[in-house]
Design a protein around this motif. Sequence first.
Motif, short mmCIF file in Angstrom:
data_model
loop_
_atom_site.label_atom_id
_atom_site.label_comp_id
_atom_site.label_asym_id
_atom_site.label_seq_id
_atom_site.Cartn_x
_atom_site.Cartn_y
_atom_site.Cartn_z
N ILE A 159 0.83 -1.22 0.00
CA ILE A 159 0.00 0.00 0.00
C ILE A 159 0.85 1.26 0.00
CG2 ILE A 159 -2.22 -0.78 0.92
CD1 ILE A 159 -1.28 0.13 3.65
N PHE A 207 -2.81 5.78 -2.57
CA PHE A 207 -2.87 5.68 -1.12
C PHE A 207 -2.02 6.76 -0.45
CE2 PHE A 207 -2.18 3.83 3.07
CZ PHE A 207 -3.44 3.36 3.37
N LEU A 230 -8.13 9.09 3.51
CA LEU A 230 -7.84 7.67 3.71
C LEU A 230 -9.06 6.76 3.73
CD1 LEU A 230 -4.89 7.52 6.26
CD2 LEU A 230 -4.92 6.74 3.91
N ALA A 242 -9.90 6.10 0.31
CA ALA A 242 -8.86 5.34 -0.38
C ALA A 242 -8.95 3.86 -0.03
CB ALA A 242 -7.48 5.89 -0.03
N LEU A 267 -9.12 0.40 -2.49
CA LEU A 267 -8.26 -0.80 -2.41
C LEU A 267 -9.06 -2.05 -2.75
CD1 LEU A 267 -6.11 -0.26 0.82
CD2 LEU A 267 -5.42 -0.01 -1.55
N GLY A 300 -4.35 -1.52 5.05
CA GLY A 300 -4.88 -0.15 4.94
C GLY A 300 -5.70 0.21 6.16
#
Lengths: 275, 298
Positions: free
Chosen positions: A59, A65, A224, A227, A231, A245
């Motif tokens: 990541i 990311f 985040l 994001a 993923l 993550g």
Amino acid sequence: MNEESRLRGIVLDVVTIAVLALVLLPIIWVFIASIRPDADIMTRSLIPARITFDHFANIFARADFLVALRNSLIVGAIVAICTVLIAIPAAYSLSRFTYLGRDFIGFLILATQMLPAVAVLVPIVVIIRSLGMANTLTALTFTHLALGLPIAVWMLKGYIDAVPRELEEASIIDGSSQIGAMFRITLPLIRPAVVAVGTFAFVLSWGEFILALALITSAEVKTLPLALQTLFDPYSFSWGVVMAGGVVIAAPTIVLFLLFRNQLVGGLTAGGIKG
Amino acid sequence: MTVPTADTERRPFGDIALPYALVAPAVLVALAIAVIPLLYALWLSFQDWYLLRNPQPVWGGLVNFQALFADAALWRAFWRTWIWTIGTVAVEVALALPLALLLNRDTTIARMASALILLPWVMPFIVLGYGWRFLLDSEVGALHSVFQFFGLAGNSSILNDPNLALAIIIFISGWKGMPFMVLALLAALKSIPGELYEAAAIDGASPWQRFTTITLPAIQNTMLIIGLVLGILAFYSFDLPWIMTRGGPQDATTVLGISMYKAVFTDLRPAYAAAISVVMLAILAVASFLSLKLRRRQ
């Protein structure tokens, strides 16, 4: 009798640990999955046989990311600083002065805490879009201010209430203004609470999901939590990477929570029960 | 309300303005993020604004509220939200009460556990949501194999089963909110004087009798008030059902928060969504009023 109660205490401690582990198992599982190879994740066992940091390397090698990490840090830091800068004078005003409308203002600030984000989501999204500020970190930062500010004001007010006025009065007699006394006497005394309040605001912004989801669509301003969703590539995603993550998002929350546990517990109860 | 002191007139303007100036930024934020959006939502709820038909809102009177009452899917979401809310609070109480009783001891382990138990509450929804999706996944989920063993789940995850998906997400919602109830119950339990239990033990009361006659009456007000606070939060849920199932399968986990979100972003009807949020606010206002009344009575 004494021997018996000590035995009882030990048994209850063991039960406590077992129950706690069971309650926190979903969280523990996330952490374990983040450090084991995908092949091992398929085995569904709790004890990791092999440990790998590939998922984290994976990541942190992804540009999207890293952009999200930067955005979350920027928004969180600005929210924390602004929350503190706005909350300190407000708390001082509510604590140290008596004036017309003070109680109403205090109530108004606290009432915003009781208002869930979902309740104001639609108007906020429409307003921000019509201002042409959708997909900007500025708009997101501003809405995130509402997350921690009311609790911050009320927590700091409690701490300032506890500082004796006489200390400030002595300083005023020595020739400083009221504001000067606040900066030189009161502020250093409540510094731990100020740090806790800033931390709290940061953590709330860091994990915030629905406002970010509603306001942000373009990749370069994603935070985040958004994001983490990306993923989840439907064609090729690895649970290990998604869990890694998740750990990146959870880690600061947990660390800061453990550092400022006492103040935060006070804040939680103040925010939830008062008003 | 405070009354200005008699010597107000003699104070220079700067002194009178100072406290207002200090509190002004916080008030501005509250106005911009709470008061103005609420008023705007109220105005918007009376507009006719369907983005595919007219790009600008026009006055529509009660058109949204009429549509709202005729919307069968929304009614289902409404009743589902009540099941969700009551279920979440029930899970919170059912988990928190035994935990609080267990943690109400003065040992190092109990103190550490009282702190760590808060983790589900402080961790972001997005992490916990994906964590639970992982546990329930049909290919890698540990919990899925447990459910499979007991015959609850077939080959696909229970998140794909309409009834079970709602049940498990309600449980997760309660699990996430439970620490707050534990925290409050612990505070209430600690305020019960130990002499009461000693006296009851001398009178020969059984542990169950002591629980029902001393403990329960002492904590029931806390339980009620925190239950209402958590109930209001649950009523406004969005994050968890959205992250877990996007309101599916077949709308089985679509609570009002998700209906509202979809009304804006999928159906492009912001005015209709505003009407939903106005109705939700009215319900919240009634609930808060009742909770305040209950609190006064205690």
